[in-house]
Design a protein around this motif. Structure first.
Motif, mmCIF file in Angstrom:
data_model
loop_
_atom_site.group_PDB
_atom_site.id
_atom_site.type_symbol
_atom_site.label_atom_id
_atom_site.label_comp_id
_atom_site.label_asym_id
_atom_site.label_seq_id
_atom_site.Cartn_x
_atom_site.Cartn_y
_atom_site.Cartn_z
ATOM 1 N N GLU A 130 0.829 -1.203 0.000
ATOM 2 C CA GLU A 130 0.000 0.000 0.000
ATOM 3 C C GLU A 130 0.864 1.254 0.000
ATOM 4 O OE1 GLU A 130 -3.050 -0.177 2.987
ATOM 5 O OE2 GLU A 130 -3.275 -2.351 2.744
ATOM 6 N N LEU A 131 1.547 1.463 -1.100
ATOM 7 C CA LEU A 131 2.541 2.519 -1.199
ATOM 8 C C LEU A 131 1.900 3.898 -1.336
ATOM 9 C CD1 LEU A 131 5.068 0.807 -3.637
ATOM 10 C CD2 LEU A 131 5.057 0.789 -1.125
ATOM 11 N N SER A 132 2.584 4.890 -0.794
ATOM 12 C CA SER A 132 2.174 6.275 -0.946
ATOM 13 C C SER A 132 2.567 6.776 -2.334
ATOM 14 C CB SER A 132 2.874 7.146 0.114
ATOM 15 O OG SER A 132 4.263 7.284 -0.192
ATOM 16 N N ALA A 133 2.176 7.994 -2.650
ATOM 17 C CA ALA A 133 2.725 8.648 -3.836
ATOM 18 C C ALA A 133 4.222 8.864 -3.596
ATOM 19 C CB ALA A 133 2.028 9.975 -4.093
ATOM 20 N N PRO A 134 5.037 8.791 -4.638
ATOM 21 C CA PRO A 134 6.485 8.895 -4.467
ATOM 22 C C PRO A 134 6.982 10.330 -4.550
ATOM 23 C CG PRO A 134 5.993 8.334 -6.730
ATOM 24 C CD PRO A 134 4.661 8.444 -6.028
ATOM 25 N N LEU A 135 8.256 10.508 -4.204
ATOM 26 C CA LEU A 135 8.958 11.772 -4.379
ATOM 27 C C LEU A 135 10.319 11.481 -4.982
ATOM 28 C CD1 LEU A 135 9.192 14.894 -3.778
ATOM 29 C CD2 LEU A 135 10.431 14.206 -1.700
ATOM 30 N N ALA A 136 10.595 12.068 -6.146
ATOM 31 C CA ALA A 136 11.908 11.946 -6.776
ATOM 32 C C ALA A 136 12.807 13.051 -6.242
ATOM 33 C CB ALA A 136 11.774 12.055 -8.295
ATOM 34 N N LEU A 137 13.993 12.672 -5.766
ATOM 35 C CA LEU A 137 14.934 13.656 -5.254
ATOM 36 C C LEU A 137 16.358 13.197 -5.553
ATOM 37 C CD1 LEU A 137 15.001 13.443 -1.323
ATOM 38 C CD2 LEU A 137 13.736 11.831 -2.723
ATOM 39 N N GLY A 138 16.968 13.858 -6.524
ATOM 40 C CA GLY A 138 18.330 13.499 -6.899
ATOM 41 C C GLY A 138 18.421 12.113 -7.477
ATOM 42 N N ARG A 139 19.312 11.311 -6.922
ATOM 43 C CA ARG A 139 19.554 9.982 -7.469
ATOM 44 C C ARG A 139 18.636 8.920 -6.898
ATOM 45 N NH1 ARG A 139 23.723 6.938 -4.413
ATOM 46 N NH2 ARG A 139 24.163 8.025 -2.475
ATOM 47 N N LEU A 150 7.440 2.394 6.928
ATOM 48 C CA LEU A 150 8.774 2.432 6.331
ATOM 49 C C LEU A 150 8.785 3.389 5.148
ATOM 50 C CD1 LEU A 150 9.733 -1.361 6.311
ATOM 51 C CD2 LEU A 150 10.587 0.418 7.870
ATOM 52 N N VAL A 151 9.935 4.016 4.934
ATOM 53 C CA VAL A 151 10.169 4.852 3.767
ATOM 54 C C VAL A 151 11.291 4.200 2.974
ATOM 55 C CG1 VAL A 151 10.722 7.140 2.905
ATOM 56 C CG2 VAL A 151 9.490 6.885 5.080
ATOM 57 N N HIS A 152 10.975 3.803 1.738
ATOM 58 C CA HIS A 152 11.930 3.111 0.888
ATOM 59 C C HIS A 152 12.600 4.118 -0.031
ATOM 60 C CE1 HIS A 152 10.038 -0.770 2.041
ATOM 61 N NE2 HIS A 152 8.938 -0.018 2.077
ATOM 62 N N LEU A 153 13.931 4.142 -0.010
ATOM 63 C CA LEU A 153 14.690 4.962 -0.943
ATOM 64 C C LEU A 153 15.279 4.022 -1.992
ATOM 65 C CD1 LEU A 153 16.556 7.506 1.372
ATOM 66 C CD2 LEU A 153 14.271 7.639 0.396
ATOM 67 N N VAL A 154 14.852 4.198 -3.243
ATOM 68 C CA VAL A 154 15.297 3.315 -4.315
ATOM 69 C C VAL A 154 16.026 4.138 -5.366
ATOM 70 C CG1 VAL A 154 13.343 1.783 -3.885
ATOM 71 C CG2 VAL A 154 13.182 3.481 -5.706
ATOM 72 N N SER A 155 16.897 3.475 -6.092
ATOM 73 C CA SER A 155 17.666 4.129 -7.139
ATOM 74 C C SER A 155 16.757 4.557 -8.280
ATOM 75 C CB SER A 155 18.739 3.178 -7.673
ATOM 76 O OG SER A 155 19.303 3.677 -8.876
ATOM 77 N N ARG A 156 16.922 5.791 -8.738
ATOM 78 C CA ARG A 156 16.145 6.252 -9.885
ATOM 79 C C ARG A 156 16.548 5.519 -11.161
ATOM 80 N NH1 ARG A 156 18.691 9.937 -13.322
ATOM 81 N NH2 ARG A 156 16.802 11.134 -13.763
ATOM 82 N N GLU A 157 17.722 4.928 -11.200
ATOM 83 C CA GLU A 157 18.223 4.307 -12.422
ATOM 84 C C GLU A 157 17.621 2.935 -12.684
ATOM 85 O OE1 GLU A 157 19.931 5.993 -14.520
ATOM 86 O OE2 GLU A 157 20.097 7.692 -13.149
#
Length: 375
Positions: A308-317, A327-334
């Motif tokens: 049940e993920l929230s809307a995302p936020l792109a920030l840098g890489r 939990l807040v998941h930080l994933v690679s944009r690549e």
């Protein structure tokens, strides 16, 4: 959630999930266990605060060097974005439906009693009654407060005294979503999601400048034909990308009022992106990246399914997205590979994380506000 239009008013109907629960459908799939944290990116918690329990209609906002947030019970708070120190807190003592909008000075929220309330320096300065319910945070810009209501009307109010400046009405649909829609400024236009369309308005008088269909209603019943634009939107210059509920994602050129592309997608939360990619989650939790110029798939990950993920936020890489366990998941944009995970108070992250300077700020359902900075 869905709202149904009744004679002269909007009345709450059942949620899509509740409708499903009334049937004999099997138990919802459970998420797979997460692998150990990758820790490929260092972060530090720089501050935390408590605003009070919230819901998906209360999205935090960064404006004027402050983080603006609200609780479901009627607390509105302005915090210094760098330190988390409370600049002011107001207690409206009435349940809130949507907020917060702010230009850094005036804050605006909508109560469940359909009242638009403006605050300044911790004090209520005016309130007006709306003609219909609103599930979308007001937009405060250009000394005006703009409101999108569930009857498809858009209104503008003078931020100094609450005087109504104009209202534009649209044909109402039988059903609308009880979740935030789209309302933002793009250049000298006011852009709003109206049914399955994005429309640009003259903010001075409400005149329509352009309309672009993102999704067209299909199906044999009202629920299947529901294609509301859901917030947040992903804006980069004149490029505005959006999700139509359970139907498509797509991008438009807001300077010309022309479509760029649309692709089928089954998600129910908003999107975000950068100059290359657009990110969002599908209803089952698959996390997807589309190429911003064409809509072609760049990558998909499945390890966050059924969270049940929230809307995302792109920030840098990296791209940040919250889940229903806090939990807040930080994933690679690549490629979507995990960079690290951040923990909050264990309650769901219902709303999009926001960027305050170089800090990532997250609000949880239990009202926790957390700010992390990369090391």
């Amino acid at each position: 959630m869905i709202a149904r239009r009744a004679v002269g008013a909007f009345v709450m109907a059942a949620a899509v999930g509740a409708l499903a629960a009334c049937s004999s459908s099997p138990k919802a799939p459970q998420p797979a266990p997460l692998a150990p944290v990758a820790n490929l990116m260092g972060t530090s918690l720089i501050w935390s605060a408590q605003v009070g329990a919230g819901h998906a209609g209360l999205q935090p906002l960064v404006a004027g060097g402050r983080v603006w947030a609200a609780s479901a019970s009627g607390s509105v708070v302005a915090l210094d974005a760098s330190s988390g120190v409370v600049a002011w807190r107001a207690e409206l003592n009435t349940p809130l439906a949507a907020g917060v909008g702010s230009d850094g000075e005036t804050a605006a929220v909508v109560t469940r009693e359909n009242q638009l309330v403006a605050l300044r320096d911790g004090r209520e300065v005016w309130r007006v009654r709306l003609n219909a319910r609103s599930f979308t945070a007001p937009l405060v810009a250009g000394k005006r407060v703009f409101v999108l209501t569930a009857d498809r009307s858009i209104s503008a109010y003078d931020s100094a005294n609450g005087a109504r400046l104009w209202t534009t009405t649209r044909p109402a649909d039988p059903l609308v979503l009880n979740q935030p829609g789209a309302l933002l400024a793009v250049g000298d236009s006011l852009v709003a999601g109206v049914s399955g369309r994005l429309a640009g308005f003259n903010p001075d008088n409400g005149a329509v400048r352009w309309e672009v269909p993102v999704a067209s209603p299909r199906g044999t019943n009202e629920i299947e034909r529901l294609v509301d634009i859901v917030g947040p939107l992903a804006r980069l210059g004149a490029s505005v990308c959006a999700r139509a509920y359970g139907a498509v994602v797509g991008c438009v050129d807001a300077s010309r009022g022309t479509p760029v592309w649309t692709k089928p997608a089954q998600g129910t939360t908003g999107v975000h992106g950068d100059d290359r990619l657009l990110f969002g989650s599908e209803s089952d939790g698959r996390f997807v990246a589309w190429r911003r110029d064409s809509g072609e798939s760049a990558w998909t990950i499945e390890r966050l399914k059924h969270r049940e993920l929230s809307a995302p936020l792109a920030l840098g890489r990296v791209v940040a997205v919250g889940d229903n366990t806090g939990l807040v998941h930080l994933v690679s944009r690549e490629d979507g590979s995990e960079m690290t995970r951040l923990s909050t108070d264990g309650s769901p992250v219902l709303v999009q994380p926001v960027l305050a300077g170089d800090a990532l700020v997250v609000q949880t359902r239990n009202g926790g506000l957390y700010a992390w900075r990369p090391q």
